[in-house]
Write a protein that holds these residues in place. Structure first.
Motif, PDB file in Angstrom:
ATOM      1  N   LEU A   5      14.566  56.471 -28.514  1.00 28.86           N
ATOM      2  CA  LEU A   5      13.886  57.545 -28.908  1.00 28.86           C
ATOM      3  C   LEU A   5      14.341  58.015 -30.363  1.00 28.86           C
ATOM      4  O   LEU A   5      15.543  58.199 -30.288  1.00 28.86           O
ATOM      5  CB  LEU A   5      14.316  58.731 -27.694  1.00 28.86           C
ATOM      6  N   THR A   6      13.250  58.246 -31.063  1.00 32.01           N
ATOM      7  CA  THR A   6      13.558  58.348 -32.474  1.00 32.01           C
ATOM      8  C   THR A   6      12.831  59.805 -32.947  1.00 32.01           C
ATOM      9  O   THR A   6      11.937  60.151 -32.170  1.00 32.01           O
ATOM     10  CB  THR A   6      13.079  57.175 -33.292  1.00 32.01           C
ATOM     11  N   ASN A   7      13.287  60.124 -34.189  1.00 31.65           N
ATOM     12  CA  ASN A   7      12.498  61.356 -34.793  1.00 31.65           C
ATOM     13  C   ASN A   7      12.100  62.334 -34.011  1.00 31.65           C
ATOM     14  O   ASN A   7      11.180  63.167 -33.742  1.00 31.65           O
ATOM     15  CB  ASN A   7      10.822  60.752 -35.334  1.00 31.65           C
ATOM     16  N   TRP A   8      13.410  63.094 -33.420  1.00 31.21           N
ATOM     17  CA  TRP A   8      13.532  64.225 -32.427  1.00 31.21           C
ATOM     18  C   TRP A   8      12.951  65.433 -33.348  1.00 31.21           C
ATOM     19  O   TRP A   8      13.480  65.397 -34.643  1.00 31.21           O
ATOM     20  CB  TRP A   8      14.753  64.455 -31.922  1.00 31.21           C
ATOM     21  N   ARG A   9      12.333  66.289 -33.020  1.00 32.80           N
ATOM     22  CA  ARG A   9      11.768  67.405 -33.573  1.00 32.80           C
ATOM     23  C   ARG A   9      11.811  68.615 -32.829  1.00 32.80           C
ATOM     24  O   ARG A   9      11.271  68.512 -31.767  1.00 32.80           O
ATOM     25  CB  ARG A   9      10.436  67.274 -34.145  1.00 32.80           C
ATOM     26  N   THR A  10      12.108  69.766 -33.270  1.00 37.18           N
ATOM     27  CA  THR A  10      12.147  70.890 -32.412  1.00 37.18           C
ATOM     28  C   THR A  10      10.626  71.363 -32.469  1.00 37.18           C
ATOM     29  O   THR A  10      10.054  71.287 -33.527  1.00 37.18           O
ATOM     30  CB  THR A  10      12.969  72.084 -32.975  1.00 37.18           C
ATOM     31  N   SER A  11      10.128  71.929 -31.385  1.00 37.22           N
ATOM     32  CA  SER A  11       8.736  72.683 -31.277  1.00 37.22           C
ATOM     33  C   SER A  11       8.860  73.724 -32.295  1.00 37.22           C
ATOM     34  O   SER A  11       9.873  74.545 -32.330  1.00 37.22           O
ATOM     35  CB  SER A  11       8.568  73.224 -29.975  1.00 37.22           C
ATOM     36  N   SER A  12       7.588  73.860 -32.943  1.00 32.86           N
ATOM     37  CA  SER A  12       7.350  74.976 -33.904  1.00 32.86           C
ATOM     38  C   SER A  12       7.479  76.300 -33.155  1.00 32.86           C
ATOM     39  O   SER A  12       7.434  77.331 -33.886  1.00 32.86           O
ATOM     40  CB  SER A  12       6.168  74.743 -34.709  1.00 32.86           C
ATOM     41  N   HIS A  13       6.971  76.404 -32.016  1.00 35.63           N
ATOM     42  CA  HIS A  13       6.869  77.330 -31.039  1.00 35.63           C
ATOM     43  C   HIS A  13       8.136  77.917 -30.383  1.00 35.63           C
ATOM     44  O   HIS A  13       8.311  79.078 -29.690  1.00 35.63           O
ATOM     45  CB  HIS A  13       6.069  77.260 -30.032  1.00 35.63           C
ATOM     46  N   SER A  14       9.122  77.060 -30.702  1.00 36.19           N
ATOM     47  CA  SER A  14      10.620  77.560 -30.143  1.00 36.19           C
ATOM     48  C   SER A  14      11.337  78.617 -30.955  1.00 36.19           C
ATOM     49  O   SER A  14      11.249  78.654 -31.990  1.00 36.19           O
ATOM     50  CB  SER A  14      11.589  76.441 -30.222  1.00 36.19           C
ATOM     51  N   LYS A  15      11.916  79.495 -30.079  1.00 33.41           N
ATOM     52  CA  LYS A  15      12.627  80.525 -31.040  1.00 33.41           C
ATOM     53  C   LYS A  15      14.030  80.301 -31.512  1.00 33.41           C
ATOM     54  O   LYS A  15      14.471  79.058 -31.008  1.00 33.41           O
ATOM     55  CB  LYS A  15      12.698  81.969 -29.906  1.00 33.41           C
ATOM     56  N   SER A  16      14.773  80.826 -32.167  1.00 36.62           N
ATOM     57  CA  SER A  16      16.034  80.649 -32.670  1.00 36.62           C
ATOM     58  C   SER A  16      17.213  80.785 -31.643  1.00 36.62           C
ATOM     59  O   SER A  16      18.317  80.890 -32.061  1.00 36.62           O
ATOM     60  CB  SER A  16      16.320  81.165 -33.947  1.00 36.62           C
ATOM     61  N   GLY A  17      16.965  80.888 -30.503  1.00 36.08           N
ATOM     62  CA  GLY A  17      18.134  81.298 -29.287  1.00 36.08           C
ATOM     63  C   GLY A  17      18.601  80.203 -28.962  1.00 36.08           C
ATOM     64  O   GLY A  17      19.463  80.407 -27.886  1.00 36.08           O
ATOM     65  N   GLN A  19      17.569  77.670 -27.015  1.00 37.18           N
ATOM     66  CA  GLN A  19      16.826  77.154 -26.069  1.00 37.18           C
ATOM     67  C   GLN A  19      15.561  76.609 -26.562  1.00 37.18           C
ATOM     68  O   GLN A  19      14.474  77.211 -26.468  1.00 37.18           O
ATOM     69  CB  GLN A  19      16.669  78.053 -24.957  1.00 37.18           C
ATOM     70  N   CYS A  20      15.427  75.359 -26.845  1.00 34.65           N
ATOM     71  CA  CYS A  20      14.244  74.670 -27.689  1.00 34.65           C
ATOM     72  C   CYS A  20      13.715  73.623 -26.874  1.00 34.65           C
ATOM     73  O   CYS A  20      14.429  72.711 -26.109  1.00 34.65           O
ATOM     74  CB  CYS A  20      14.298  74.217 -28.935  1.00 34.65           C
TER      75      CYS A  20
END
Length: 89
Positions: A5-17, A19-20
């Motif tokens: 599993l490569t190129n992990w990205r956080t969802s652009s809809h996730s808040k900075s709390g 929990q993404c």
């Protein structure tokens, strides 16, 4: 046969709390590369490796260029076509 599993990205809809949701790309890691026995000592060949979804194919002259993967159904259809001489011009 493994997965990477490569190129992990956080969802652009996730808040900075903290929990993404993260999304990664799955790469199939080939094993058991082999060259066709019909190739003899030639170096201008392709190699086939096993992956969990089917087969991986690479160029023996340029292994660093990577490989492509096929599903079991795609690989079986290709092998059948070769055996039936459907690629002869």
């Amino acid at each position: 046969m493994g997965l990477l599993l490569t190129n992990w990205r956080t969802s652009s809809h996730s808040k900075s709390g903290g929990q993404c949701v993260e999304v990664g790309r799955v790469e199939y890691l080939p094993e058991g590369w082999r060259k066709s026995s019909r190739s003899g000592q030639q170096s201008a060949c392709v190699e086939v490796g096993r992956v969990s979804i089917g087969a991986a194919v690479r160029d023996t002259k340029d292994r660093a260029a990577g490989y492509f993967t096929t599903t079991h159904a795609q690989w079986s259809a290709f092998i059948s076509a070769v055996k039936d001489n459907r690629f002869v011009g």
